[in-house]
Design a protein around this motif. Sequence first.
Motif, PDB file in Angstrom:
ATOM      1  N   ALA A  48     -13.124   1.998   4.454  1.00 49.38           N
ATOM      2  CA  ALA A  48     -13.670   2.526   2.931  1.00 49.38           C
ATOM      3  C   ALA A  48     -14.920   3.283   3.338  1.00 49.38           C
ATOM      4  O   ALA A  48     -15.382   4.355   3.015  1.00 49.38           O
ATOM      5  CB  ALA A  48     -13.743   1.350   2.028  1.00 49.38           C
ATOM      6  N   THR A  83      -5.749   0.351  -4.579  1.00 53.33           N
ATOM      7  CA  THR A  83      -6.842  -0.961  -4.327  1.00 53.33           C
ATOM      8  C   THR A  83      -6.464  -2.313  -5.248  1.00 53.33           C
ATOM      9  O   THR A  83      -6.362  -3.381  -4.739  1.00 53.33           O
ATOM     10  CB  THR A  83      -8.110  -0.456  -4.661  1.00 53.33           C
ATOM     11  N   PHE A  88     -12.730  -0.565  -1.216  1.00 49.94           N
ATOM     12  CA  PHE A  88     -11.979   0.753  -1.512  1.00 49.94           C
ATOM     13  C   PHE A  88     -12.000   1.607  -2.726  1.00 49.94           C
ATOM     14  O   PHE A  88     -12.091   2.482  -3.177  1.00 49.94           O
ATOM     15  CB  PHE A  88     -10.492   0.808  -1.251  1.00 49.94           C
ATOM     16  N   ASN A 128     -11.549  -3.356   6.350  1.00 51.42           N
ATOM     17  CA  ASN A 128     -11.552  -2.547   5.235  1.00 51.42           C
ATOM     18  C   ASN A 128     -12.863  -2.027   4.885  1.00 51.42           C
ATOM     19  O   ASN A 128     -12.869  -0.870   4.293  1.00 51.42           O
ATOM     20  CB  ASN A 128     -11.127  -3.715   4.169  1.00 51.42           C
ATOM     21  N   VAL A 169     -10.626  -5.908   0.215  1.00 54.30           N
ATOM     22  CA  VAL A 169      -9.823  -4.690   0.011  1.00 54.30           C
ATOM     23  C   VAL A 169     -10.436  -4.017  -1.304  1.00 54.30           C
ATOM     24  O   VAL A 169     -10.282  -2.852  -1.285  1.00 54.30           O
ATOM     25  CB  VAL A 169      -8.288  -4.919  -0.025  1.00 54.30           C
ATOM     26  N   ASP A 170     -11.070  -4.744  -2.186  1.00 60.33           N
ATOM     27  CA  ASP A 170     -11.788  -4.113  -3.289  1.00 60.33           C
ATOM     28  C   ASP A 170     -12.761  -3.005  -2.785  1.00 60.33           C
ATOM     29  O   ASP A 170     -13.361  -2.335  -3.702  1.00 60.33           O
ATOM     30  CB  ASP A 170     -12.346  -4.926  -4.226  1.00 60.33           C
ATOM     31  N   SER A 224       0.665  -1.138   0.075  1.00 59.45           N
ATOM     32  CA  SER A 224      -0.218   0.105   0.060  1.00 59.45           C
ATOM     33  C   SER A 224       0.913   1.415   0.116  1.00 59.45           C
ATOM     34  O   SER A 224       0.476   2.331  -0.389  1.00 59.45           O
ATOM     35  CB  SER A 224      -0.965  -0.163   1.285  1.00 59.45           C
TER      36      SER A 224
END
Length: 191
Positions: A169, A92, A108, A165, A105-106, A59
């Motif tokens: 987000a 991302t 985001f 996450n 994590v997607d 990241s």
Amino acid sequence: MPANDLRRVLARLRDCLAHSDPRAALANTVALVVASNQPFYPLYVYWAVSPTIWPTYVSFLSTPFFLAVPWLMRRSTLLGRATLLFAGIGNTLVCAIALGRSSGVDVFLIPCLVLALLLFRRSERWLGFAFAALAAVVYLAPDGIIGTPGHLYAANEYAALQRLNFISAASLTGLVALLFANILEDKSPSR
């Protein structure tokens, strides 16, 4: 830190974020909030998920891009706003590759999508739609393209990572909404 030094630092930060274009100021604020939170992401993962945090280090690859947004904004607001979206969508994607789709994590991509639709003027709307489409392409990319992550977490760790996450987000999306609401309020007539 003495109070005068803190005031000077805060004044410099306000100057860095300020811009005559409210969308540019919003993008500057989001970029610096994200960049200032990135160093803590591995710590959040350590505390909430697992002591295995090395996959989160990818990241940091986007940090220079987020930090460059206010500087770029002074040269071209279009370039600054586009850089923010490239950094967000790119970060991302890289994190999805490193942590796997199961990390959630997607999520985001949601604040990226919201920013894509809010940051561009009517004459630039095509660019906002292009970034929104790019976010959708990243989200819909087949797992074969994303690949297998370097470290596989346990099911309960993935559940904790998804929660982390999602909260992050959702908070970022809420911040974007609040900042944009402030812009609208500033433009609306007084009652």
